[in-house]
Design an enzyme around this catalytic site. Structure first.
Site, mmCIF file in Angstrom:
data_model
loop_
_atom_site.group_PDB
_atom_site.id
_atom_site.type_symbol
_atom_site.label_atom_id
_atom_site.label_comp_id
_atom_site.label_asym_id
_atom_site.label_seq_id
_atom_site.Cartn_x
_atom_site.Cartn_y
_atom_site.Cartn_z
ATOM 1 N N GLU A 1 0.854 -1.179 0.000
ATOM 2 C CA GLU A 1 0.000 0.000 0.000
ATOM 3 C C GLU A 1 0.899 1.242 0.000
ATOM 4 O OE1 GLU A 1 -2.739 0.438 3.301
ATOM 5 O OE2 GLU A 1 -3.838 1.981 2.236
ATOM 6 N N GLY B 1 2.924 2.618 10.778
ATOM 7 C CA GLY B 1 2.650 1.849 11.998
ATOM 8 C C GLY B 1 2.523 0.360 11.724
ATOM 9 N N GLU C 1 -2.369 -3.929 6.989
ATOM 10 C CA GLU C 1 -3.439 -4.925 7.151
ATOM 11 C C GLU C 1 -3.484 -6.002 6.068
ATOM 12 O OE1 GLU C 1 -3.957 -1.621 6.295
ATOM 13 O OE2 GLU C 1 -5.574 -1.419 4.841
ATOM 14 N N GLU D 1 -10.069 4.038 6.056
ATOM 15 C CA GLU D 1 -9.257 4.517 7.177
ATOM 16 C C GLU D 1 -10.066 5.274 8.234
ATOM 17 O OE1 GLU D 1 -6.647 3.229 7.815
ATOM 18 O OE2 GLU D 1 -5.871 2.483 5.901
ATOM 19 N N GLU E 1 -5.587 -2.836 12.601
ATOM 20 C CA GLU E 1 -5.279 -3.701 11.450
ATOM 21 C C GLU E 1 -6.248 -4.880 11.397
ATOM 22 O OE1 GLU E 1 -3.449 -2.118 9.564
ATOM 23 O OE2 GLU E 1 -2.523 -0.806 11.056
HETATM 24 N N1 TRP Z 1 -3.147 0.893 5.743
HETATM 25 C C1 TRP Z 1 -2.186 1.127 6.785
HETATM 26 C C2 TRP Z 1 -2.998 1.407 8.032
HETATM 27 O O1 TRP Z 1 -3.670 2.369 8.132
HETATM 28 C C3 TRP Z 1 -1.302 2.306 6.530
HETATM 29 C C4 TRP Z 1 0.009 1.999 5.921
HETATM 30 C C5 TRP Z 1 0.919 1.114 6.357
HETATM 31 C C6 TRP Z 1 0.606 2.646 4.826
HETATM 32 N N2 TRP Z 1 2.033 1.183 5.586
HETATM 33 C C7 TRP Z 1 1.866 2.105 4.646
HETATM 34 C C8 TRP Z 1 0.192 3.628 3.967
HETATM 35 C C9 TRP Z 1 2.725 2.539 3.648
HETATM 36 C C10 TRP Z 1 1.042 4.060 2.955
HETATM 37 C C11 TRP Z 1 2.291 3.524 2.806
HETATM 38 O O2 TRP Z 1 -3.055 0.631 8.917
HETATM 39 ZN ZN ZN Z 2 -5.639 1.738 8.506
#
Ligand code: TRP
Ligand code: ZN
Length: 873
Positions: free
Chosen positions: A124, A264, A267, A323, A301
């Site tokens: 992502e 952080g 998922e 989100e 997550e």
């Molecule tokens: N989808 C992840 C969350 O909100 C966010 C995320 C994790 C993310 N790693 C990333 C977004 C790297 C952009 C790039 O839990």
């Molecule tokens: Zn998220």
């Protein structure tokens, strides 16, 4: 000669077009080698467009080895920096693409990379295109089969999404494992991990009686820090069944903790990858806040499995669909398990100190953005935290029952689909029969609305008339603003502190008023006493208030409001009002004075045995400089910092006895468990230590050396830091001695060193970049040291511009190495439009230096361009 890279191009939400091809299945095969991993991708594709057309696949930093269509070598294609365009294709076909990639050289941590000795992925938002050529967009859903081949001794665990369906040994010391994920998913949810780990195994039985295997993988030697993460996962699974009636779907749920991670956690279906910061904790190495953070992120997550994975986003402009909703869900999880009031206070602090600043800054955007250059720049407080506030407003307007009915409708309608924010609101509307057409404007309008309040009391008719008006100031990217649908939760207090019943024309009415126009008036009758208005109970909307209270009114609210958040907010108003006049006094060269009313209020709270300890800790914690700055149109860095210091020091001296006594009482009752009442007690002790440091620094030192708990140690170090006491250096030396081999634990130390205001902070930070525990490649280290320095306002905003110059030097390095981390770090440099002209011109100089970089990343390009535009307007 290197080609000059073209000016980055913006994408617009309004340009959305459905994909020309769908991908039904993907079979991936990875032959893992650090410097040259071979990726074979066999997909089945089907043309969706009516006319024959090229297939345009995304791909970056890939070496194309071969391309076949229906098993035959295919030569009708073109490769560019970011695309593979294939022509002369039948309507349905199998595509086989072989590429080579270099995980060892990947320091941006997007796509396939190495964290320590392990391989892992982050896809992502648009990282899958660094693994193979693909339709790397969230509305292309396919089922994945993944075969991983690697050296068996070095990589005994080979993991991917779904269920393990085969494994075996190969010649030359290699082995293979194949995984199959039965749920169609977009590429951003793909994950692969290979390495040697310690494994904590457990299980969970779902409400329908299915037994799910739970596996938590951590670096060797860290098993004694995994218990809390596993307990949090089980609590999440149970909570989602009970509150949302949502059950887990696969037979296995895996979490891997890695040290090198930009955010952080992630998922990925059935295989979450976590920043080790949100997994590893025991009482010696982690604070209570770390434990709470782990619970929240593990929950977040896990909750994505339904809100994000089973139902995903049609396009990245819809990011808040998953989100905002998932943050709302993790906030509710934390609030149901712990203290609702304390959670609400912390979330509102974050919004006011940082999200409001985003709205006022050069990157302002609606929770559903309209224009994006680099998607990674839109994982923001606005999309996440304000997005969660928008969901919370829906919850307030509908109530829990109708909200859950809306969730049910949403899941029933859209399971297995990639959908939009409108789809979500429509489900809520249809299930509740509430008209949400105006409410949708929260998704398209940026900025923080301001509510104005006008009221009058007619004693003879016992009527109270309340007029609320709204307006939203223009933001950097959107000048025209329209009225929003705002739930305003109120209470009216009689002078004895009792709540007055709310009725209009003799009929009882809800405490939630619905403001839908520029201005509306409510006339309450049967009001027997001149009322004090409590506005925005529970912070019912993400807005600012333009409303002044007398000290007496605020005291009434602080002591008597029914809503705990409102009591805390009353205190915030009292302190902020003092700060505003103190800053003005300092600017006029006058001296400051802490008035007796404020001291008396704090004294009374400190001596009140009945007050909730977690709440008291929050009441005693004075707003950060960022939060205070939000009340000013021109920010005077030095005056705000001085006023805040004076306030804290003044209280510390005026109530020295009380703070010491309370701190000692908390110390005596410290039970060392993670029960929420014990966490509250320790947070109260920490809040007291901040004051005690000014009058009895030896108690701070004792708190550090007499406790084995990291929470207490860190509370003492923070207090020592802020009050700059002589005992500080012994504590910091001791900590460094004990933890220098553990980067994750050293992060707390780096952060405090960089925040320390005494002496030359900049030189200290520069020296610490050479510390053996520091690494510019590790995002956690960089954020702890450099990020904290950029929030050390007096030194970062030094009048000679040295702070700005240093941050820019660091950004120049990170720009090529890890643009995503660079782009997050730049925020304090661009959210500066309210500063004085002299500082602004120094900032402009630094932003221009970045703009001139030959290889400026898209991430920084977008922020630097917007930043310059706002500062030069
Ligand atoms: N989808 C992840 C969350 O909100 C966010 C995320 C994790 C993310 N790693 C990333 C977004 C790297 C952009 C790039 O839990
Ligand atoms: Zn998220």
């Amino acid at each position: 000669m290197a080609e000059l890279s073209a000016q980055p191009i913006a994408k617009y939400r309004s340009d959305y077009q459905a994909p020309s091809y769908s991908i039904e299945t993907v079979a991936l095969e990875f032959d893992l080698e650090p410097n040259s991993t071979r990726v074979t991708a066999k997909s089945t594709l089907l043309r969706k467009a009516a006319q024959a057309c090229d297939l345009v696949l995304d791909g970056e930093k890939l070496e194309l080895i071969s391309l076949k269509v229906n098993q035959n070598v295919h030569s009708a294609y073109q490769v560019t920096e970011s695309q593979l365009v294939i022509s002369e294709l039948p309507e349905r076909f199998e595509l086989e693409i072989v590429t080579h990639i270099n995980p060892a050289e990947n320091k941006a941590f997007e796509g396939l990379y190495q964290s320590g000795d392990a391989f892992c992925t982050q896809c992502e938002a648009e990282g899958f295109r660094r693994i193979t050529y693909y339709l790397d967009r969230p509305d292309v859903l396919a089922t994945y089969t993944t075969k991983i081949i690697a050296d068996k001794a070095q990589y005994p665990y080979l993991l991917s999404n779904g269920n393990k369906v085969g494994q075996g040994d190969l010649a030359n010391g290699k082995h293979w494992v194949t995984w199959q994920d039965p749920f169609p998913k977009p590429s951003y949810l793909f994950a692969l991990v290979a390495g040697d780990f310690d494994l904590l195994s457990d299980s969970f039985v779902t409400q329908s009686g299915r037994k799910i295997a739970l596996e938590l993988f951590v670096d060797k030697g860290n098993l004694d820090r995994t218990e809390h993460a596993m307990a949090s996962l089980k609590a999440s699974m149970e909570w989602d069944e009970q509150r949302f009636n949502l059950e887990y779907d696969l037979d296995i749920y895996m979490i891997v903790a890695v040290d090198f991670f930009n955010m952080g956690a992630m998922e990925n279906k059935g295989l979450n990858v976590f920043n080790s910061k949100y997994v590893l904790a025991n009482k010696q190495s982690a604070t209570d806040n770390d434990f709470l953070g782990i619970e929240a992120v593990i929950g977040h997550e896990y909750f994505h499995n339904w809100t994000g994975n089973r139902i995903t986003c049609r396009d990245w402009f819809q990011l808040s669909l998953k989100e905002g909703l998932t943050v709302f869900r993790d906030q509710e999880f934390s609030s149901d398990l712990g203290s609702r009031a304390v959670n609400r206070i912390k979330n509102v602090r974050l919004l006011r100190s940082h999200q409001f600043a985003e709205d006022g800054g050069p990157m302002a955007h609606p929770i559903r953005p309209d224009k994006v250059i680099e998607m990674n720049n839109f994982y923001t407080l606005t999309v996440y935290e304000k997005g969660a506030e928008v969901i919370r407003m829906l919850h307030t307007l509908l109530g829990e029952k109708a909200f859950q009915a809306g969730m049910q409708t949403y899941v029933d309608r859209h399971d297995g689909q990639a959908v939009t924010c409108d789809d979500f609101v429509n489900a809520m509307q249809d299930a509740s029969a509430k008209d949400l057409s105006l409410f949708k404007r929260w998704y398209s309008q940026s900025g923080t609305p301001i509510l104005n309040v006008d009221s009058s009391y007619d004693a003879s008719n016992k009527q109270y008339s309340l007029t609320i008006s709204q307006h939203t100031p223009a933001t950097a990217e959107q000048t025209e603003k329209l009225p929003l649908h705002i739930p305003v939760s109120i209470e009216l207090l009689a002078s004895n502190g009792n709540a007055l019943p709310l009725q209009i024309k003799g009929q009882a009415v809800s405490e939630v008023l619905e403001l839908v126009e520029d201005q509306q008036t409510w006339v309450f009758d049967g009001i027997s006493d001149i009322p004090t208005l409590v506005m925005l109970q529970e912070f019912s909307a993400p807005v600012k208030l333009d409303l002044s209270y007398s000290t007496e009114q605020l005291l009434l609210i602080i002591n008597h409001a029914s809503n705990t958040f409102a009591r805390w907010d009353g205190m915030q108003k009292l302190v902020t009002a003092w700060m505003v006049q103190a800053v003005a006094a300092l600017q006029q060269g006058k001296s400051l004075l802490l008035d007796e009313a404020i001291v008396a209020t704090f004294r009374q709270l400190l001596e009140d045995p009945s007050i909730d300890k977690g709440l008291l800790a929050e009441l005693l914690t004075i707003s950060s400089e960022n939060e205070i700055a939000d009340s000013f149109t021109h920010v005077d860095i030095d005056a705000i910092a001085s006023a805040r210091d004076f306030f804290i020091k003044g209280l510390a001296e005026a109530l020295a006895e009380q703070f010491c006594q309370l701190e000692q009482r908390c110390a005596m009752h410290d039970q060392r468990t993670l029960a929420h009442s014990d966490i509250a007690l320790r947070s109260l002790r920490a809040a007291c230590l901040q004051y005690v440091a000014y009058t009895k620094p030896e108690l701070v030192s004792a708190a550090y050396f007499d406790s084995a708990l990291m929470t207490n140690k860190l509370a003492a170090m923070s207090a020592a830091n802020n009050a700059a006491i002589a005992q500080r250096s012994a504590m910091f030396k001791d900590y460094e001695q004990q933890w220098q081999h553990d980067g994750l634990v050293m992060d707390k130390w780096f952060a405090l060193e960089a925040s320390y205001g005494e002496g030359n902070s900049l030189e200290r930070v520069k020296a610490l970049t050479e510390h053996p525990s520091f690494s510019m490649e590790n995002p956690n280290r960089v954020r702890s040291l450099i990020g904290s320095f950029a929030n050390n306002t007096r030194h970062f905003h030094a009048k000679d511009g040295s702070g700005y110059q240093y941050l820019t030097d660091i950004l120049c390095i990170l720009n090529t190495q890890n643009p995503q981390v660079a782009s997050r770090l730049i925020t304090p440099l661009i959210q500066t439009v309210k500063l004085d002209e002299k500082r602004k011109s120094m900032i402009i100089k630094q932003l221009e230096r970045l703009a001139a970089l030959e290889d400026l990343s898209k991430d920084l390009f977008e922020k630097v361009t917007n930043g310059l535009q706002q500062l030069q307007a």
